[in-house]
Design a protein around this motif. Structure first.
Motif, mmCIF file in Angstrom:
data_model
loop_
_atom_site.group_PDB
_atom_site.id
_atom_site.type_symbol
_atom_site.label_atom_id
_atom_site.label_comp_id
_atom_site.label_asym_id
_atom_site.label_seq_id
_atom_site.Cartn_x
_atom_site.Cartn_y
_atom_site.Cartn_z
ATOM 1 N N CYS A 122 0.835 -1.198 0.000
ATOM 2 C CA CYS A 122 0.000 0.000 0.000
ATOM 3 C C CYS A 122 0.873 1.252 0.000
ATOM 4 O O CYS A 122 0.581 2.224 -0.713
ATOM 5 C CB CYS A 122 -0.931 -0.006 1.203
ATOM 6 S SG CYS A 122 -2.004 1.430 1.273
ATOM 7 N N GLY A 123 1.942 1.239 0.767
ATOM 8 C CA GLY A 123 2.869 2.374 0.765
ATOM 9 C C GLY A 123 3.511 2.581 -0.587
ATOM 10 O O GLY A 123 3.650 3.715 -1.063
ATOM 11 N N PHE A 124 3.907 1.484 -1.242
ATOM 12 C CA PHE A 124 4.482 1.590 -2.584
ATOM 13 C C PHE A 124 3.459 2.132 -3.575
ATOM 14 O O PHE A 124 3.778 2.973 -4.417
ATOM 15 C CB PHE A 124 5.002 0.225 -3.046
ATOM 16 C CG PHE A 124 5.595 0.249 -4.411
ATOM 17 C CD1 PHE A 124 6.824 0.831 -4.641
ATOM 18 C CD2 PHE A 124 4.906 -0.297 -5.489
ATOM 19 C CE1 PHE A 124 7.368 0.870 -5.912
ATOM 20 C CE2 PHE A 124 5.437 -0.269 -6.757
ATOM 21 C CZ PHE A 124 6.681 0.317 -6.978
ATOM 22 N N ALA A 125 2.212 1.674 -3.453
ATOM 23 C CA ALA A 125 1.161 2.156 -4.360
ATOM 24 C C ALA A 125 0.881 3.644 -4.139
ATOM 25 O O ALA A 125 0.656 4.384 -5.101
ATOM 26 C CB ALA A 125 -0.116 1.336 -4.169
ATOM 27 N N VAL A 126 0.910 4.096 -2.895
ATOM 28 C CA VAL A 126 0.704 5.522 -2.621
ATOM 29 C C VAL A 126 1.865 6.335 -3.177
ATOM 30 O O VAL A 126 1.660 7.409 -3.757
ATOM 31 C CB VAL A 126 0.509 5.762 -1.106
ATOM 32 C CG1 VAL A 126 0.627 7.232 -0.751
ATOM 33 C CG2 VAL A 126 -0.835 5.226 -0.662
ATOM 34 N N LEU A 127 3.089 5.832 -3.029
ATOM 35 C CA LEU A 127 4.239 6.544 -3.586
ATOM 36 C C LEU A 127 4.158 6.659 -5.105
ATOM 37 O O LEU A 127 4.588 7.649 -5.690
ATOM 38 C CB LEU A 127 5.547 5.848 -3.200
ATOM 39 C CG LEU A 127 6.019 6.064 -1.771
ATOM 40 C CD1 LEU A 127 7.274 5.255 -1.502
ATOM 41 C CD2 LEU A 127 6.282 7.542 -1.510
ATOM 42 N N CYS A 128 3.598 5.647 -5.739
ATOM 43 C CA CYS A 128 3.441 5.676 -7.203
ATOM 44 C C CYS A 128 2.155 6.376 -7.637
ATOM 45 O O CYS A 128 1.883 6.445 -8.831
ATOM 46 C CB CYS A 128 3.456 4.257 -7.762
ATOM 47 S SG CYS A 128 5.033 3.443 -7.587
#
Length: 157
Positions: A122-128
């Motif tokens: 989820c953190g990676f998706a928010v960063l992207c």
């Protein structure tokens, strides 16, 4: 009927990594195709440019959501496959009531692993800026962790 569900999970656990790799390749292909296209809007205030991406970026978000959900299904299938022989005592599993005392922390470790995967992806998706993928990760993996945690075991009865 539930034995069929377990069979589907077991088959996906054994061959789901192929689906995850194909979906990841599709994400990379979509990213390569949309490379010359602007990913952020050039008009409007910065809030609009940040939170409302272009159509090409929304397509990438949908493909990334599919890839992450296939990965989630694969992880949950692996947990069910590894826990069906003697850890989980659900009636629909192959051997209800059979206990493996050497795996006393399997259920809590599985729930912890699902929640850790949820926060990292989820953190990676928010960063992207993949908003759909981030929401899907929060919903799918937290529900899967709750489901795995609700299984009746010798230690959770």
């Amino acid at each position: 009927m539930m034995t069929l569900v377990l069979l589907v999970f077991a088959l996906y656990a054994l061959s789901g990594w192929i689906a995850v790799l194909v979906a990841f390749g599709y994400v990379l292909g979509t990213l390569a195709r949309m490379r010359p296209v602007d990913l952020m809007r050039v008009e409007g205030p910065w809030q609009v440019r940040l939170f409302v991406p272009t159509r090409a970026y929304l397509r990438l978000d949908r493909v990334a959501t599919l890839c992450l959900m296939l990965f989630d299904l694969w992880v949950v299938s692996l947990i069910l496959l590894l826990g069906q022989e003697g850890i989980f005592t659900e009636d629909w599993m192959a051997h209800p009531g059979m206990m493996d005392t050497s795996a006393a922390s399997f259920q809590s470790d599985a729930v912890h692993a699902l929640l850790t995967i949820m926060w990292w992806t989820c953190g990676f998706a928010v960063l992207c800026r993949w908003w759909t993928a981030a929401v899907a990760q929060l919903c799918v993996l937290s529900a899967a962790a709750w489901w795995i945690g609700s299984f009746e075991t010798f230690w959770n009865s």
